[in-house]
Write a protein that holds these residues in place. Structure first.
Motif, short mmCIF file in Angstrom:
data_model
loop_
_atom_site.label_atom_id
_atom_site.label_comp_id
_atom_site.label_asym_id
_atom_site.label_seq_id
_atom_site.Cartn_x
_atom_site.Cartn_y
_atom_site.Cartn_z
N GLU A 138 -5.67 3.31 14.57
CA GLU A 138 -5.68 2.40 13.42
C GLU A 138 -6.24 1.04 13.82
N TYR B 158 0.83 -1.21 0.00
CA TYR B 158 0.00 0.00 0.00
C TYR B 158 0.87 1.26 0.00
N TYR C 154 2.54 6.02 -1.86
CA TYR C 154 3.30 7.09 -1.23
C TYR C 154 4.80 7.03 -1.44
C1 LIG Z 1 -7.95 3.14 2.25
S1 LIG Z 1 -6.98 2.96 3.69
C2 LIG Z 1 -6.45 4.66 4.00
C3 LIG Z 1 -5.15 4.72 4.73
C4 LIG Z 1 -4.53 6.10 4.90
N1 LIG Z 1 -5.27 6.94 5.83
C5 LIG Z 1 -4.29 6.84 3.61
O1 LIG Z 1 -4.52 8.05 3.58
O2 LIG Z 1 -3.83 6.25 2.65
C6 LIG Z 1 -8.21 2.71 4.96
C7 LIG Z 1 -7.60 2.64 6.34
O3 LIG Z 1 -8.67 2.57 7.30
C8 LIG Z 1 -8.35 1.58 8.26
N2 LIG Z 1 -9.61 1.09 8.84
C9 LIG Z 1 -10.48 0.23 8.30
N3 LIG Z 1 -11.51 0.03 9.13
C10 LIG Z 1 -11.28 0.81 10.22
C11 LIG Z 1 -11.99 1.03 11.41
N4 LIG Z 1 -13.14 0.41 11.65
N5 LIG Z 1 -11.48 1.88 12.33
C12 LIG Z 1 -10.29 2.51 12.09
N6 LIG Z 1 -9.57 2.33 10.97
C13 LIG Z 1 -10.06 1.49 10.03
C14 LIG Z 1 -7.60 0.54 7.45
O4 LIG Z 1 -6.88 -0.36 8.25
C15 LIG Z 1 -6.73 1.42 6.57
O5 LIG Z 1 -5.56 1.81 7.24
#
Ligand SMILES: C[S@@+](CC[C@H](N)C(=O)[O-])C[C@H]1O[C@@H](n2cnc3c(N)ncnc32)[C@H](O)[C@@H]1O
Length: 271
Positions: free
Chosen positions: A92, A33, A38
């Protein structure tokens, strides 16, 4: 990964649907990812950084406690909050991402330097000094769920590509965005980013250590500016939303643009 990845991967595990708690977050391939999104600063992230950098630079807050929700492998929202915060919690849910972040914040890799370079010319960012030392000192990773965030706790906040990219259910998008803003003290500045029109994104996951990773299709809600504005209108004020076009030659497919919102937490009337 962020919903900027192809949504029509024919080899993907068939699951670009479902609730947040049905997805294999703990198997998320964080290195993939990070490398995909990034390793290199992209034009869209550069534009987002300039927008949120201007916003946070205008804020009087110093020495606050910030939160970034669903940090994944993205440190730039944390960098953007450094002038305002003496501590930042990285909230997270994926254990894999949380472990990766624990290592990353201790001494973040040089690929984040171009992201900081987009911010540092503004006075409050210049005053931070060494951002690598600041992140190592101030960032704390916490395993936490967006729906379990306590209310009115943090002084500033960011949440990037999470609310619309954690589920296929519009009600979970709305709930996550509201819970994020409501976790901030009234008057707290925040920034949030969203993929526009995303229907999902593929990330490798390891279901069985004896087998190679498989490409898994994580779900998304295909939101637009109106969805973000409508939701924020219930929990925030002085909201400013920008749509960022993905351009003619996007690095990735499967979305129509990005949306970034800044604003102030608290009752819409500002009371
Ligand atoms: C599409 S990624 C985005 C990651 C990062 N913030 C970015 O800007 O690239 C979604 C993120 O949300 C987290 N996530 C998914 N479900 C979640 C939850 N219920 N509570 C907190 N984080 C969650 C995932 O583990 C992942 O890190």
């Amino acid at each position: 990964m962020r919903p900027s990845t192809p949504r029509a991967d024919p080899d993907a595990h068939p699951a670009a649907h479902g609730r947040n708690d049905e997805q294999p977050w703990d198997l998320f391939d964080t290195d993939y990812y990070w490398a995909h999104n990034y390793r290199t600063l992209q034009d869209v992230d550069q534009r987002i950084l300039r927008f949120i950098g201007e916003f946070f630079d205008r804020q009087p807050l110093r020495g606050g406690h910030g939160i970034d929700v669903g940090t994944g492998a993205n440190l730039y929202p944390v960098l953007a909050m450094l002038p305002l915060c003496q501590a930042v919690t990285l909230w997270e849910w994926s254990r894999k991402n949380a472990q990766w972040l624990g290592r990353e914040v201790a001494h973040y890799r040089p690929e984040w330097d171009p992201f900081w370079a987009e911010l540092v010319d503004r006075p409050s960012y210049t005053a931070v000094g060494d951002p690598r030392l600041a992140v190592a000192d101030r960032a704390h990773v916490r395993h936490g769920h967006v729906f379990h965030l306590p209310r009115h706790t943090w002084d500033a906040g960011t949440m990037f590509f999470v609310a619309e990219s954690m589920s296929a259910l519009p009600e979970e998008f709305e709930r996550a965005l509201c819970r994020f803003v409501q976790s901030l003290r009234p008057g707290a500045p925040f920034a949030a980013a969203f993929m526009e029109g995303s229907e999902g994104y593929s990330v490798p996951v390891v279901f069985d250590e004896a087998l190679p990773p498989v490409s898994y299709q994580f779900p998304a809600v295909p939101v637009g500016v109106d969805d973000v504005a409508r939701c924020l209108a219930t929990v925030a004020h002085t909201v400013d939303i920008q749509r960022i076009d993905r351009g003619d030659k996007p690095l990735r497919e499967g979305y129509t643009g990005m949306i970034v919102a800044v604003g102030t937490a608290g009752p819409p009337n500002g009371a």
